[in-house]
Design an enzyme around this catalytic site. Structure first.
Site, PDB file in Angstrom:
ATOM      1  N   TYR A 182       5.531  14.938   5.081  1.00 10.45           N
ATOM      2  CA  TYR A 182       4.731  15.958   5.766  1.00 10.45           C
ATOM      3  C   TYR A 182       5.605  16.894   6.605  1.00 10.45           C
ATOM      4  O   TYR A 182       5.172  17.982   6.977  1.00 10.45           O
ATOM      5  CB  TYR A 182       3.672  15.313   6.670  1.00 10.45           C
ATOM      6  CG  TYR A 182       2.540  14.607   5.942  1.00 10.45           C
ATOM      7  CD1 TYR A 182       2.363  14.736   4.566  1.00 10.45           C
ATOM      8  CD2 TYR A 182       1.644  13.814   6.627  1.00 10.45           C
ATOM      9  CE1 TYR A 182       1.335  14.087   3.909  1.00 10.45           C
ATOM     10  CE2 TYR A 182       0.596  13.158   5.972  1.00 10.45           C
ATOM     11  CZ  TYR A 182       0.460  13.303   4.610  1.00 10.45           C
ATOM     12  OH  TYR A 182      -0.569  12.652   3.961  1.00 10.45           O
ATOM     13  N   LYS A 233       7.961   2.421  -1.502  1.00 12.35           N
ATOM     14  CA  LYS A 233       8.082   2.631  -2.952  1.00 12.35           C
ATOM     15  C   LYS A 233       9.574   2.558  -3.269  1.00 12.35           C
ATOM     16  O   LYS A 233      10.174   3.494  -3.830  1.00 12.35           O
ATOM     17  CB  LYS A 233       7.454   3.991  -3.315  1.00 12.35           C
ATOM     18  CG  LYS A 233       7.261   4.213  -4.807  1.00 12.35           C
ATOM     19  CD  LYS A 233       6.130   3.393  -5.422  1.00 12.35           C
ATOM     20  CE  LYS A 233       6.089   3.596  -6.924  1.00 12.35           C
ATOM     21  NZ  LYS A 233       5.251   2.645  -7.634  1.00 12.35           N
ATOM     22  N   ASP A 265       1.725   1.064  -4.514  1.00 14.69           N
ATOM     23  CA  ASP A 265       0.659   1.010  -5.529  1.00 14.69           C
ATOM     24  C   ASP A 265       0.020  -0.374  -5.547  1.00 14.69           C
ATOM     25  O   ASP A 265      -1.209  -0.517  -5.600  1.00 14.69           O
ATOM     26  CB  ASP A 265       1.177   1.417  -6.924  1.00 14.69           C
ATOM     27  CG  ASP A 265       2.548   0.847  -7.273  1.00 14.69           C
ATOM     28  OD1 ASP A 265       3.171   0.176  -6.414  1.00 14.69           O
ATOM     29  OD2 ASP A 265       3.005   1.062  -8.414  1.00 14.69           O
ATOM     30  N   ASP A 289      -1.357   7.409   5.773  1.00 20.67           N
ATOM     31  CA  ASP A 289      -2.520   8.311   5.749  1.00 20.67           C
ATOM     32  C   ASP A 289      -3.510   7.835   4.676  1.00 20.67           C
ATOM     33  O   ASP A 289      -4.714   7.664   4.926  1.00 20.67           O
ATOM     34  CB  ASP A 289      -2.007   9.735   5.438  1.00 20.67           C
ATOM     35  CG  ASP A 289      -3.073  10.799   5.595  1.00 20.67           C
ATOM     36  OD1 ASP A 289      -4.202  10.461   5.984  1.00 20.67           O
ATOM     37  OD2 ASP A 289      -2.769  11.973   5.317  1.00 20.67           O
ATOM     38  N   ASP A 293      -7.304   5.430   5.077  1.00 23.54           N
ATOM     39  CA  ASP A 293      -8.623   5.879   4.583  1.00 23.54           C
ATOM     40  C   ASP A 293      -9.210   4.813   3.660  1.00 23.54           C
ATOM     41  O   ASP A 293     -10.409   4.524   3.698  1.00 23.54           O
ATOM     42  CB  ASP A 293      -8.502   7.202   3.802  1.00 23.54           C
ATOM     43  CG  ASP A 293      -8.732   8.435   4.679  1.00 23.54           C
ATOM     44  OD1 ASP A 293      -8.381   8.381   5.877  1.00 23.54           O
ATOM     45  OD2 ASP A 293      -9.244   9.452   4.175  1.00 23.54           O
TER      46      ASP A 293
HETATM   47  C1  LIG Z   1      -4.564  17.052   8.183  1.00 26.04           C
HETATM   48  C2  LIG Z   1      -4.325  15.714   7.577  1.00 26.04           C
HETATM   49  C3  LIG Z   1      -3.074  15.590   6.782  1.00 26.04           C
HETATM   50  C4  LIG Z   1      -4.297  14.684   8.618  1.00 26.04           C
HETATM   51  C5  LIG Z   1      -4.724  13.371   8.113  1.00 26.04           C
HETATM   52  O1  LIG Z   1      -5.344  13.197   7.084  1.00 26.04           O
HETATM   53  C6  LIG Z   1      -4.435  12.233   8.937  1.00 26.04           C
HETATM   54  O2  LIG Z   1      -3.575  12.297   9.797  1.00 26.04           O
HETATM   55  O3  LIG Z   1      -5.057  11.179   8.717  1.00 26.04           O
HETATM   56 MG   LIG Z   2      -5.921  11.171   6.785  1.00 19.41          MG
END
Ligand SMILES: CC(C)CC(=O)C(=O)O
Ligand SMILES: [Mg+2]
Ligand SMILES: NC(=O)C1=CN([C@@H]2O[C@H](COP(=O)(O)OP(=O)(O)OC[C@H]3O[C@@H](n4cnc5c(N)ncnc54)[C@H](O)[C@@H]3O)[C@@H](O)[C@H]2O)C=CC1
Length: 406
Positions: A182, A233, A265, A289, A293
């Site tokens: 990033y 990885k 993975d 990240d 999720d």
């Molecule tokens: C704007 C995103 C890359 C930020 C994100 O998804 C996160 O930090 O969880």
């Molecule tokens: Mg995120």
């Protein structure tokens, strides 16, 4: 002040210690500003960055809960609300105005909602709302992102996994937040020698960046169940080969922590197959990240997961892991619990106010026990509420705990 990472006297291992500063570990949070507080009260400056989409909805609810839980523990907050992201672009044409950054930097802790939305999706990259988030994280130097994912007994049925797989899951994802792909250079979009457009980014990690996040992770695992899984990885990526080498080298300093390694993975698959095998996970920016999720759905919803982003000094940044959810923005449908729990992390890790943090955590559990659910965590037999009503119920629970303990 009031960062949550501290070195020991050798300025070597970094510990996750609530409410302490690296540069002066013995200093209580907010010493100077506290002088202006009412007698018997401690005063803290909190920067509120609501952002876009559901951001303002969840921040307004979490602010009330933070204020109430704090006041019951003798804390006074001076809130300063500032625009970031799309809201700032619309107001002044940049995603992170200097005044917003200054307010954040000078605060004792920052509570952020979420950033981004369809309206700005076609903006040039430097004028995208999300850049505010990257500038904040980079310039506040909050390299350690703690993302706890716990399946609450009340929400086992909200998980998309079978009860026996989800029940009892309790993990901490330690995500590196200010490095990796990033932030790495070179990056961009250009035309190559054949006249074709190419887009490129760089996964880049320096040894010191790996070491400092690994230490946070080892310390975190040590205070939990003593198991650390480093996700990389390393079968393909050079940056991951270095990552694995550095993490492995540090393991001898933490003989009480069992270190394992897993390719990302496989980790994505194992999280769904048998999430209870994980205690603490440490990983790079992009893998953290994505995996967080994924982990959120084990707990029932992305609307449940809070986070703390911490550096060695300066204020911590506290935010839900979700985005601005433009699909439900303005409809009073957002689950505010991730942001409310981020406020609890702010109290615990940012200000060292663990009692007030506990009040919030207890109130969230109490509200869920009473059966209140936003749509994302709803299951039959419960009471469907919107964002505001969920906030009001949590506030009532914060209050009722007081009556019960007085
Ligand atoms: C704007 C995103 C890359 C930020 C994100 O998804 C996160 O930090 O969880
Ligand atoms: Mg995120
Ligand atoms: N930290 C931040 O500010 C982040 C910002 N974003 C930005 O947010 C925007 C939307 O991104 P998406 O990929 O759609 O991710 P998102 O996390 O905003 O939404 C994904 C899905 O989860 C749902 N959801 C998210 N939070 C929820 C909540 N509290 N309660 C109930 N449901 C919730 C949404 O309705 C949507 O269906 C984009 O502009 C993106 O760049 C994305 C992730 C993090």
């Amino acid at each position: 002040m009031a960062a949550a990472l501290q070195t020991n006297t050798r300025l070597n291992p970094i510990n996750v210690v609530p409410g302490r500063s690296l540069t002066n570990p013995s200093r209580a949070p907010c010493r100077v500003r506290c002088a202006a507080a009412s007698p018997g009260k401690k005063r803290f400056n909190i920067a509120l960055l609501p952002g876009d989409g559901i951001g303002p909805e969840v921040i307004s609810v979490a602010k009330n809960v933070l204020q109430q839980a704090g006041s019951l523990e003798g804390l006074e907050f001076n809130f300063q609300e500032m625009p970031v992201g799309g809201a700032a672009l619309d107001l002044v044409g940049v995603p992170l105005p200097e005044e917003s950054f200054a307010a954040a930097k000078q605060s004792d802790a920052i509570l952020l909602g979420a950033i981004g939305g369809y309206k700005w999706d076609n903006n040039e990259k430097h004028l995208r709302p999300e850049m505010a988030l990257f500038y904040l994280r980079r310039d506040l130097k909050v390299f350690a992102n703690l993302r706890p994912a716990t399946v609450l007994p009340q929400l086992v049925d909200a998980s998309t996994l079978k009860r026996e797989v989800a029940e009892g899951v309790d993990m901490m994802i330690v995500r590196e937040l200010t490095g990796g792909i990033y932030f790495g250079e070179p990056r961009g979009i250009k035309t190559d020698e054949n006249g074709e457009e190419v887009g490129f980014n760089t996964e880049f990690y320096a040894a010191h960046e790996i070491d400092r996040i690994a230490r946070v992770a080892f310390e975190t695992a040590r205070k939990r169940r003593g198991k650390l899984c480093s996700v990389d990885k390393a079968n393909v990526l050079d940056a991951s080969i270095l990552w694995r080498r550095r993490v492995t080298a540090l393991a001898s300093e933490y003989p009480d922590v069992e270190l394992t390694h897993m390719y990302v993975d496989n980790a994505a698959m194992q999280l769904i197959r048998d999430p209870k095998q994980f205690d603490t996970i440490v990983t790079n920016n992009i893998f953290g990240d994505i995996l967080s999720d994924e982990a959120s759905m084990i707990t029932g919803s992305i609307g449940m997961l809070p986070s703390a982003s911490l550096g060695v000094s300066g204020p911590g940044l506290f935010e839900p892991i979700h985005g601005s959810a433009p699909d439900i923005a303005g409809q009073d449908k957002a689950n505010p619990l991730a942001t409310i729990l981020s406020a609890a992390m702010l109290l615990k890790y940012g200000l060292g106010e663990e009692k007030a943090a506990k009040r919030i955590e207890d109130a969230v559990l109490d509200t869920l026990n009473k059966g209140f659910r936003t749509g994302d965590i709803y299951s039959p037999g419960n009471k469907l509420v919107g964002c505001k009503e969920m906030g009001e119920e949590v506030l009532k629970s914060v209050d009722s705990k007081v009556t019960a303990t007085v």
